[in-house]
Design a protein around this motif. Sequence first.
Motif, PDB file in Angstrom:
ATOM      1  N   THR A  34       0.826  -1.184   0.000  1.00 17.77           N
ATOM      2  CA  THR A  34       0.000   0.000   0.000  1.00 17.77           C
ATOM      3  C   THR A  34       0.876   1.255   0.000  1.00 17.77           C
ATOM      4  OG1 THR A  34      -0.121   0.154   2.393  1.00 17.77           O
ATOM      5  CG2 THR A  34      -1.790  -1.192   1.325  1.00 17.77           C
ATOM      6  N   ILE A  35       0.280   2.359  -0.250  1.00 19.33           N
ATOM      7  CA  ILE A  35       1.009   3.630  -0.283  1.00 19.33           C
ATOM      8  C   ILE A  35       1.543   3.971   1.106  1.00 19.33           C
ATOM      9  CG2 ILE A  35       0.718   6.110  -0.622  1.00 19.33           C
ATOM     10  CD1 ILE A  35      -1.239   5.457  -2.844  1.00 19.33           C
ATOM     11  N   GLN A  36       0.825   3.557   2.117  1.00 16.70           N
ATOM     12  CA  GLN A  36       1.191   3.918   3.491  1.00 16.70           C
ATOM     13  C   GLN A  36       2.563   3.393   3.883  1.00 16.70           C
ATOM     14  OE1 GLN A  36      -1.810   2.834   6.247  1.00 16.70           O
ATOM     15  NE2 GLN A  36      -0.644   3.435   8.023  1.00 16.70           N
ATOM     16  N   ILE A  37       2.976   2.234   3.391  1.00 13.17           N
ATOM     17  CA  ILE A  37       4.253   1.663   3.819  1.00 13.17           C
ATOM     18  C   ILE A  37       5.310   1.683   2.713  1.00 13.17           C
ATOM     19  CG2 ILE A  37       3.312   0.266   5.666  1.00 13.17           C
ATOM     20  CD1 ILE A  37       3.464  -2.116   3.756  1.00 13.17           C
ATOM     21  N   LEU A  38       5.116   2.490   1.680  1.00 12.83           N
ATOM     22  CA  LEU A  38       6.156   2.641   0.660  1.00 12.83           C
ATOM     23  C   LEU A  38       7.434   3.157   1.320  1.00 12.83           C
ATOM     24  CD1 LEU A  38       4.417   4.230  -2.443  1.00 12.83           C
ATOM     25  CD2 LEU A  38       5.440   1.986  -2.279  1.00 12.83           C
ATOM     26  N   GLY A  39       8.526   2.565   1.004  1.00 15.38           N
ATOM     27  CA  GLY A  39       9.796   2.953   1.606  1.00 15.38           C
ATOM     28  C   GLY A  39      10.149   2.131   2.819  1.00 15.38           C
ATOM     29  N   ALA A  40       9.243   1.287   3.273  1.00 16.10           N
ATOM     30  CA  ALA A  40       9.504   0.441   4.439  1.00 16.10           C
ATOM     31  C   ALA A  40       9.478  -1.034   4.040  1.00 16.10           C
ATOM     32  CB  ALA A  40       8.476   0.712   5.523  1.00 16.10           C
ATOM     33  N   GLU A  41       9.855  -1.308   2.791  1.00 15.89           N
ATOM     34  CA  GLU A  41       9.788  -2.678   2.303  1.00 15.89           C
ATOM     35  C   GLU A  41      10.708  -3.608   3.083  1.00 15.89           C
ATOM     36  OE1 GLU A  41      10.389  -0.093   0.201  1.00 15.89           O
ATOM     37  OE2 GLU A  41       8.571   0.004  -1.002  1.00 15.89           O
TER      38      GLU A  41
ATOM     39  N   LYS B 182      -5.933   9.333   0.526  1.00 16.38           N
ATOM     40  CA  LYS B 182      -6.102  10.526  -0.309  1.00 16.38           C
ATOM     41  C   LYS B 182      -5.062  10.546  -1.436  1.00 16.38           C
ATOM     42  CE  LYS B 182      -9.618  12.041   1.815  1.00 16.38           C
ATOM     43  NZ  LYS B 182     -10.928  12.046   1.167  1.00 16.38           N
ATOM     44  N   CYS B 183      -3.862  10.056  -1.174  1.00 14.85           N
ATOM     45  CA  CYS B 183      -2.839   9.961  -2.228  1.00 14.85           C
ATOM     46  C   CYS B 183      -3.269   8.976  -3.311  1.00 14.85           C
ATOM     47  CB  CYS B 183      -1.502   9.534  -1.641  1.00 14.85           C
ATOM     48  SG  CYS B 183      -0.689  10.798  -0.681  1.00 14.85           S
ATOM     49  N   ALA B 184      -3.888   7.877  -2.906  1.00 19.63           N
ATOM     50  CA  ALA B 184      -4.371   6.895  -3.876  1.00 19.63           C
ATOM     51  C   ALA B 184      -5.472   7.489  -4.747  1.00 19.63           C
ATOM     52  CB  ALA B 184      -4.876   5.652  -3.155  1.00 19.63           C
TER      53      ALA B 184
ATOM     54  N   ARG C 275      -5.303   8.183  -8.871  1.00 13.59           N
ATOM     55  CA  ARG C 275      -6.324   7.713  -9.818  1.00 13.59           C
ATOM     56  C   ARG C 275      -6.888   8.864 -10.632  1.00 13.59           C
ATOM     57  NH1 ARG C 275      -8.969   4.262  -5.207  1.00 13.59           N
ATOM     58  NH2 ARG C 275      -7.602   2.459  -5.276  1.00 13.59           N
ATOM     59  N   ILE C 276      -7.159   9.977  -9.976  1.00 17.55           N
ATOM     60  CA  ILE C 276      -7.676  11.151 -10.691  1.00 17.55           C
ATOM     61  C   ILE C 276      -6.650  11.624 -11.713  1.00 17.55           C
ATOM     62  CG2 ILE C 276      -8.272  13.589 -10.422  1.00 17.55           C
ATOM     63  CD1 ILE C 276      -9.547  12.837  -7.730  1.00 17.55           C
ATOM     64  N   ASP C 277      -5.391  11.654 -11.312  1.00 12.26           N
ATOM     65  CA  ASP C 277      -4.323  12.101 -12.203  1.00 12.26           C
ATOM     66  C   ASP C 277      -4.182  11.174 -13.410  1.00 12.26           C
ATOM     67  OD1 ASP C 277      -2.186  13.826 -12.913  1.00 12.26           O
ATOM     68  OD2 ASP C 277      -0.763  12.340 -12.168  1.00 12.26           O
ATOM     69  N   TYR C 278      -4.312   9.888 -13.183  1.00  3.61           N
ATOM     70  CA  TYR C 278      -4.143   8.929 -14.270  1.00  3.61           C
ATOM     71  C   TYR C 278      -5.303   9.001 -15.265  1.00  3.61           C
ATOM     72  CZ  TYR C 278      -3.601   4.541 -16.764  1.00  3.61           C
ATOM     73  OH  TYR C 278      -3.460   3.591 -17.744  1.00  3.61           O
ATOM     74  N   PHE C 279      -6.521   9.112 -14.773  1.00  2.00           N
ATOM     75  CA  PHE C 279      -7.678   9.034 -15.648  1.00  2.00           C
ATOM     76  C   PHE C 279      -8.146  10.380 -16.197  1.00  2.00           C
ATOM     77  CE2 PHE C 279      -8.180   5.003 -13.288  1.00  2.00           C
ATOM     78  CZ  PHE C 279      -8.159   4.149 -14.381  1.00  2.00           C
ATOM     79  N   SER C 280      -7.654  11.492 -15.680  1.00  2.00           N
ATOM     80  CA  SER C 280      -8.083  12.782 -16.210  1.00  2.00           C
ATOM     81  C   SER C 280      -7.331  13.093 -17.499  1.00  2.00           C
ATOM     82  CB  SER C 280      -7.860  13.894 -15.193  1.00  2.00           C
ATOM     83  OG  SER C 280      -6.495  14.049 -14.938  1.00  2.00           O
ATOM     84  N   GLU C 281      -8.039  13.697 -18.426  1.00  2.07           N
ATOM     85  CA  GLU C 281      -7.436  14.019 -19.716  1.00  2.07           C
ATOM     86  C   GLU C 281      -6.689  15.351 -19.673  1.00  2.07           C
ATOM     87  OE1 GLU C 281     -10.443  13.740 -22.681  1.00  2.07           O
ATOM     88  OE2 GLU C 281     -10.951  11.684 -22.142  1.00  2.07           O
ATOM     89  N   VAL C 282      -7.174  16.269 -18.857  1.00  3.01           N
ATOM     90  CA  VAL C 282      -6.549  17.582 -18.733  1.00  3.01           C
ATOM     91  C   VAL C 282      -6.054  17.740 -17.290  1.00  3.01           C
ATOM     92  CG1 VAL C 282      -6.942  20.062 -18.909  1.00  3.01           C
ATOM     93  CG2 VAL C 282      -8.121  18.516 -20.468  1.00  3.01           C
ATOM     94  N   PRO C 283      -4.779  18.070 -17.102  1.00  4.31           N
ATOM     95  CA  PRO C 283      -4.285  18.261 -15.722  1.00  4.31           C
ATOM     96  C   PRO C 283      -5.030  19.394 -15.026  1.00  4.31           C
ATOM     97  CG  PRO C 283      -2.460  18.157 -17.278  1.00  4.31           C
ATOM     98  CD  PRO C 283      -3.716  18.205 -18.090  1.00  4.31           C
ATOM     99  N   ASN C 284      -5.402  19.149 -13.773  1.00  2.39           N
ATOM    100  CA  ASN C 284      -6.164  20.122 -13.008  1.00  2.39           C
ATOM    101  C   ASN C 284      -5.774  19.996 -11.541  1.00  2.39           C
ATOM    102  OD1 ASN C 284      -8.020  21.871 -11.978  1.00  2.39           O
ATOM    103  ND2 ASN C 284      -9.811  20.858 -12.848  1.00  2.39           N
TER     104      ASN C 284
ATOM    105  N   GLY D  60      -6.621  18.090  -6.237  1.00  2.00           N
ATOM    106  CA  GLY D  60      -5.536  17.996  -5.267  1.00  2.00           C
ATOM    107  C   GLY D  60      -5.679  18.994  -4.141  1.00  2.00           C
ATOM    108  N   GLU D  61      -6.090  20.197  -4.483  1.00  2.00           N
ATOM    109  CA  GLU D  61      -6.293  21.215  -3.449  1.00  2.00           C
ATOM    110  C   GLU D  61      -7.433  20.836  -2.515  1.00  2.00           C
ATOM    111  OE1 GLU D  61      -6.869  24.714  -5.776  1.00  2.00           O
ATOM    112  OE2 GLU D  61      -4.747  24.843  -6.327  1.00  2.00           O
ATOM    113  N   LYS D  62      -8.493  20.260  -3.066  1.00  2.00           N
ATOM    114  CA  LYS D  62      -9.630  19.831  -2.251  1.00  2.00           C
ATOM    115  C   LYS D  62      -9.224  18.670  -1.342  1.00  2.00           C
ATOM    116  CE  LYS D  62     -13.901  20.069  -1.048  1.00  2.00           C
ATOM    117  NZ  LYS D  62     -14.326  21.146  -0.176  1.00  2.00           N
ATOM    118  N   LEU D  63      -8.447  17.726  -1.861  1.00  2.00           N
ATOM    119  CA  LEU D  63      -7.992  16.605  -1.048  1.00  2.00           C
ATOM    120  C   LEU D  63      -7.065  17.079   0.070  1.00  2.00           C
ATOM    121  CD1 LEU D  63      -7.351  13.954  -3.842  1.00  2.00           C
ATOM    122  CD2 LEU D  63      -9.221  13.973  -2.187  1.00  2.00           C
TER     123      LEU D  63
END
Length: 95
Positions: A1-8, A51-53, A57-66, A70-73
């Motif tokens: 998961t994203i929570q333990i990235l870097g602690a492999e 929230k990072c996940a 997902r929003i970043d991957y599936f959105s066609e136009v960067p916005n 991110g600000e709302k999250l």
Amino acid sequence: TIQILGAEKALFRALKTRGNTPKYGLIFHSSFIGRAGAKNKGRISRYLANKCAIAARIDYFSEVPNAAFGEKLKEQVEERLNFYDTGTTPKKNID
């Protein structure tokens, strides 16, 4: 998961020795986690990872960067931190 990235390394060591698994990895160095109390560090790291996940997902599936999502999250994470510190309830997504 994203929570333990870097602690492999710690994760696999814990799985091998049947010890306690780490709660957080690189996300622990975030300013959000640093501002949380000792009791709430695990909670806020899990919330921040979720929230990072969502942002990924929003970043991957959105066609136009916005940056609006991110600000709302980020605002939601700030409200959750405030909730853990003072007890003021955060706004719902429908508000």
